[in-house]
Design a protein around this motif. Structure first.
Motif, PDB file in Angstrom:
ATOM      1  N   GLN A 123       0.830  -1.207   0.000  1.00 34.21           N
ATOM      2  CA  GLN A 123       0.000   0.000   0.000  1.00 34.21           C
ATOM      3  C   GLN A 123       0.861   1.253   0.000  1.00 34.21           C
ATOM      4  OE1 GLN A 123      -3.422  -0.590  -0.133  1.00 34.21           O
ATOM      5  NE2 GLN A 123      -3.511   1.535  -0.814  1.00 34.21           N
ATOM      6  N   SER A 124       2.019   1.210   0.650  1.00 36.21           N
ATOM      7  CA  SER A 124       2.934   2.353   0.614  1.00 36.21           C
ATOM      8  C   SER A 124       3.551   2.517  -0.768  1.00 36.21           C
ATOM      9  CB  SER A 124       4.033   2.171   1.663  1.00 36.21           C
ATOM     10  OG  SER A 124       3.503   2.228   2.967  1.00 36.21           O
ATOM     11  N   GLN A 125       3.840   1.397  -1.427  1.00 34.38           N
ATOM     12  CA  GLN A 125       4.330   1.472  -2.804  1.00 34.38           C
ATOM     13  C   GLN A 125       3.303   2.157  -3.700  1.00 34.38           C
ATOM     14  OE1 GLN A 125       5.908  -2.299  -4.331  1.00 34.38           O
ATOM     15  NE2 GLN A 125       6.206  -3.008  -2.228  1.00 34.38           N
ATOM     16  N   ILE A 126       2.036   1.769  -3.558  1.00 32.86           N
ATOM     17  CA  ILE A 126       0.964   2.366  -4.351  1.00 32.86           C
ATOM     18  C   ILE A 126       0.819   3.852  -4.030  1.00 32.86           C
ATOM     19  CG2 ILE A 126      -1.559   2.427  -4.593  1.00 32.86           C
ATOM     20  CD1 ILE A 126      -1.482  -0.655  -4.451  1.00 32.86           C
ATOM     21  N   ARG A 140      -8.730  15.821  -2.938  1.00 31.91           N
ATOM     22  CA  ARG A 140      -8.320  14.545  -2.357  1.00 31.91           C
ATOM     23  C   ARG A 140      -8.841  13.375  -3.193  1.00 31.91           C
ATOM     24  NH1 ARG A 140      -4.555  12.364   1.144  1.00 31.91           N
ATOM     25  NH2 ARG A 140      -5.413  10.538   2.194  1.00 31.91           N
ATOM     26  N   GLU A 141     -10.020  13.564  -3.785  1.00 31.66           N
ATOM     27  CA  GLU A 141     -10.634  12.496  -4.568  1.00 31.66           C
ATOM     28  C   GLU A 141      -9.775  12.116  -5.774  1.00 31.66           C
ATOM     29  OE1 GLU A 141     -12.217  15.130  -3.350  1.00 31.66           O
ATOM     30  OE2 GLU A 141     -13.358  14.035  -1.821  1.00 31.66           O
ATOM     31  N   VAL A 142      -9.087  13.091  -6.377  1.00 33.73           N
ATOM     32  CA  VAL A 142      -8.222  12.802  -7.527  1.00 33.73           C
ATOM     33  C   VAL A 142      -7.113  11.837  -7.126  1.00 33.73           C
ATOM     34  CG1 VAL A 142      -6.570  13.814  -9.144  1.00 33.73           C
ATOM     35  CG2 VAL A 142      -8.731  14.975  -8.693  1.00 33.73           C
ATOM     36  N   TYR A 143      -6.491  12.115  -5.982  1.00 31.11           N
ATOM     37  CA  TYR A 143      -5.410  11.248  -5.500  1.00 31.11           C
ATOM     38  C   TYR A 143      -5.937   9.858  -5.162  1.00 31.11           C
ATOM     39  CZ  TYR A 143      -1.658   9.529  -2.440  1.00 31.11           C
ATOM     40  OH  TYR A 143      -0.679   8.774  -1.852  1.00 31.11           O
ATOM     41  N   MET A 144      -7.052   9.792  -4.459  1.00 34.08           N
ATOM     42  CA  MET A 144      -7.598   8.497  -4.062  1.00 34.08           C
ATOM     43  C   MET A 144      -8.039   7.684  -5.289  1.00 34.08           C
ATOM     44  SD  MET A 144      -6.904   8.595  -0.982  1.00 34.08           S
ATOM     45  CE  MET A 144      -7.513   6.938  -0.640  1.00 34.08           C
ATOM     46  N   ARG A 145      -8.483   8.367  -6.348  1.00 34.49           N
ATOM     47  CA  ARG A 145      -8.846   7.657  -7.568  1.00 34.49           C
ATOM     48  C   ARG A 145      -7.597   7.037  -8.209  1.00 34.49           C
ATOM     49  NH1 ARG A 145     -11.908  11.258  -9.470  1.00 34.49           N
ATOM     50  NH2 ARG A 145     -10.470  12.356 -10.856  1.00 34.49           N
ATOM     51  N   ARG A 146      -6.492   7.763  -8.184  1.00 35.40           N
ATOM     52  CA  ARG A 146      -5.231   7.202  -8.683  1.00 35.40           C
ATOM     53  C   ARG A 146      -4.818   5.972  -7.870  1.00 35.40           C
ATOM     54  NH1 ARG A 146      -0.557  11.566 -10.129  1.00 35.40           N
ATOM     55  NH2 ARG A 146      -1.573  12.638 -11.870  1.00 35.40           N
ATOM     56  N   VAL A 147      -4.954   6.078  -6.553  1.00 38.38           N
ATOM     57  CA  VAL A 147      -4.627   4.950  -5.687  1.00 38.38           C
ATOM     58  C   VAL A 147      -5.477   3.743  -6.054  1.00 38.38           C
ATOM     59  CG1 VAL A 147      -4.770   4.088  -3.310  1.00 38.38           C
ATOM     60  CG2 VAL A 147      -3.772   6.342  -3.761  1.00 38.38           C
ATOM     61  N   ALA A 148      -6.774   3.947  -6.240  1.00 41.92           N
ATOM     62  CA  ALA A 148      -7.686   2.848  -6.572  1.00 41.92           C
ATOM     63  C   ALA A 148      -7.329   2.210  -7.912  1.00 41.92           C
ATOM     64  CB  ALA A 148      -9.124   3.351  -6.586  1.00 41.92           C
ATOM     65  N   GLU A 149      -6.927   3.032  -8.873  1.00 47.46           N
ATOM     66  CA  GLU A 149      -6.550   2.502 -10.186  1.00 47.46           C
ATOM     67  C   GLU A 149      -5.315   1.613 -10.088  1.00 47.46           C
ATOM     68  OE1 GLU A 149      -6.084   6.066 -12.401  1.00 47.46           O
ATOM     69  OE2 GLU A 149      -8.247   6.335 -12.770  1.00 47.46           O
ATOM     70  N   LEU A 150      -4.342   2.020  -9.274  1.00 47.65           N
ATOM     71  CA  LEU A 150      -3.133   1.211  -9.111  1.00 47.65           C
ATOM     72  C   LEU A 150      -3.431  -0.063  -8.323  1.00 47.65           C
ATOM     73  CD1 LEU A 150      -0.424   3.958  -8.437  1.00 47.65           C
ATOM     74  CD2 LEU A 150      -0.751   2.604 -10.514  1.00 47.65           C
ATOM     75  N   GLU A 151      -4.316   0.017  -7.343  1.00 49.79           N
ATOM     76  CA  GLU A 151      -4.716  -1.182  -6.601  1.00 49.79           C
ATOM     77  C   GLU A 151      -5.363  -2.194  -7.547  1.00 49.79           C
ATOM     78  OE1 GLU A 151      -5.653   0.585  -2.130  1.00 49.79           O
ATOM     79  OE2 GLU A 151      -7.237   0.547  -3.645  1.00 49.79           O
ATOM     80  N   GLU A 152      -6.176  -1.705  -8.451  1.00 51.19           N
ATOM     81  CA  GLU A 152      -6.828  -2.612  -9.403  1.00 51.19           C
ATOM     82  C   GLU A 152      -5.810  -3.217 -10.369  1.00 51.19           C
ATOM     83  OE1 GLU A 152     -10.467  -2.589 -12.695  1.00 51.19           O
ATOM     84  OE2 GLU A 152     -10.007  -0.788 -11.530  1.00 51.19           O
ATOM     85  N   ARG A 153      -4.813  -2.419 -10.748  1.00 50.84           N
ATOM     86  CA  ARG A 153      -3.825  -2.889 -11.722  1.00 50.84           C
ATOM     87  C   ARG A 153      -2.855  -3.901 -11.127  1.00 50.84           C
ATOM     88  NH1 ARG A 153      -0.325   1.722 -14.412  1.00 50.84           N
ATOM     89  NH2 ARG A 153      -2.473   2.455 -14.759  1.00 50.84           N
ATOM     90  N   TYR A 154      -2.392  -3.649  -9.895  1.00 56.55           N
ATOM     91  CA  TYR A 154      -1.334  -4.476  -9.321  1.00 56.55           C
ATOM     92  C   TYR A 154      -1.809  -5.391  -8.198  1.00 56.55           C
ATOM     93  CZ  TYR A 154       1.664  -1.377 -11.990  1.00 56.55           C
ATOM     94  OH  TYR A 154       2.245  -0.685 -13.021  1.00 56.55           O
ATOM     95  N   GLY A 155      -3.038  -5.236  -7.759  1.00 57.12           N
ATOM     96  CA  GLY A 155      -3.558  -6.090  -6.704  1.00 57.12           C
ATOM     97  C   GLY A 155      -3.110  -5.617  -5.327  1.00 57.12           C
ATOM     98  N   ASP A 157      -1.353  -7.137  -3.114  1.00 56.85           N
ATOM     99  CA  ASP A 157      -0.033  -7.559  -2.654  1.00 56.85           C
ATOM    100  C   ASP A 157       1.101  -7.102  -3.554  1.00 56.85           C
ATOM    101  OD1 ASP A 157      -1.172  -8.899  -0.475  1.00 56.85           O
ATOM    102  OD2 ASP A 157      -1.581 -10.669  -1.705  1.00 56.85           O
ATOM    103  N   GLY A 158       0.793  -6.378  -4.633  1.00 63.66           N
ATOM    104  CA  GLY A 158       1.844  -5.863  -5.500  1.00 63.66           C
ATOM    105  C   GLY A 158       2.641  -6.991  -6.159  1.00 63.66           C
ATOM    106  N   PRO A 159       3.927  -6.793  -6.469  1.00 61.13           N
ATOM    107  CA  PRO A 159       4.643  -5.532  -6.257  1.00 61.13           C
ATOM    108  C   PRO A 159       4.281  -4.475  -7.294  1.00 61.13           C
ATOM    109  CG  PRO A 159       6.069  -7.083  -7.373  1.00 61.13           C
ATOM    110  CD  PRO A 159       4.798  -7.823  -7.079  1.00 61.13           C
ATOM    111  N   VAL A 160       4.621  -3.245  -6.974  1.00 60.35           N
ATOM    112  CA  VAL A 160       4.387  -2.104  -7.854  1.00 60.35           C
ATOM    113  C   VAL A 160       5.733  -1.680  -8.440  1.00 60.35           C
ATOM    114  CG1 VAL A 160       3.536   0.265  -7.980  1.00 60.35           C
ATOM    115  CG2 VAL A 160       2.459  -1.376  -6.422  1.00 60.35           C
ATOM    116  N   PRO A 161       5.826  -1.455  -9.737  1.00 62.02           N
ATOM    117  CA  PRO A 161       7.099  -0.971 -10.295  1.00 62.02           C
ATOM    118  C   PRO A 161       7.511   0.351  -9.652  1.00 62.02           C
ATOM    119  CG  PRO A 161       5.606  -1.656 -12.048  1.00 62.02           C
ATOM    120  CD  PRO A 161       4.807  -1.648 -10.783  1.00 62.02           C
TER     121      PRO A 161
END
Length: 208
Positions: A123-126, A140-155, A157-161
């Motif tokens: 989650q810190s990586q995301i 704040r919603e813009v940032y949280m939407r980005r977070v949600a998009e990365l969570e959907e992309r990488y799951g 447990d990650g890892p995140v590039p």
């Protein structure tokens, strides 16, 4: 005997730093590795913020120095890339001590940045990958939407590039000052100085 009772040793500043940090880990309620990091623009306008020390050692050539990580496109990162001089301050209120450290900065290797980035919670990586640190955020919603998009992309447990602009820096100290509170403002101060990484440290006491 504690460092406080024995006074500040006149040799080996890294040994004293290790001892004081170890005591801070036992006494500080939160983040004993927190430090104020001061940087400046090329024309000398300063800024300061709190960051976390993530590694340290006596030899910058073998991964030592004082290491922290950041977004190189943040205000902090931009100042570092434009002016590679910085200062750090550790203040441990519970121990009534502080350490001031000054010197040039160098960027850590990509391999080292990768290793630390992927040691963090997914989650810190995301959170880091989603952030344009220090830039204007419309809501704040813009940032949280980005977070949600990365969570959907990488799951979950990650890892995140690791983003290419997310990296680390090490401060290679040329000056380290230890300060110990004493009664009636008769504090104890000792400064260590050297002209470069291959030069021996010199040590002297300072008036409080």
């Amino acid at each position: 005997m504690s460092a406080s009772a024995a006074g500040i040793p006149a040799a080996d500043p890294f040994g004293t730093f290790d001892a004081w940090l170890a005591e801070a880990k036992d006494s500080e309620p939160n983040d004993p590795n927190a430090m104020a990091l001061a940087t400046a623009t090329p024309d000398g306008a300063p800024s300061v913020r709190m960051v976390l020390l993530k590694g340290h050692g006596p030899d910058c050539g073998t991964g030592g120095g004082f290491v922290f990580y950041t977004n190189a496109e943040s205000r902090k990162g931009g100042e570092i890339l434009a002016n590679r001089q910085a200062a750090m301050l550790f203040h441990w209120k519970s121990l009534r001590r502080q350490i001031r450290i000054e010197g040039p900065l160098e960027q850590v290797s990509d391999a080292m940045a990768d290793e630390y980035f992927h040691s963090r919670h997914p989650q810190s990586q995301i959170a880091s990958a989603a952030s344009d640190q220090s830039r204007t955020l419309p809501s704040r919603e813009v940032y949280m939407r980005r977070v949600a998009e990365l969570e959907e992309r990488y799951g979950a447990d990650g890892p995140v590039p690791r983003p290419r602009h997310w990296t680390g820096f090490r401060l290679c100290p040329t000056r380290i000052e230890f300060w110990q509170d004493r009664e009636y403002r008769m504090h104890e101060r000792r400064v260590f100085e050297r002209g470069g990484p291959d030069v021996e440290w010199t040590s002297r006491m300072l008036y409080p």
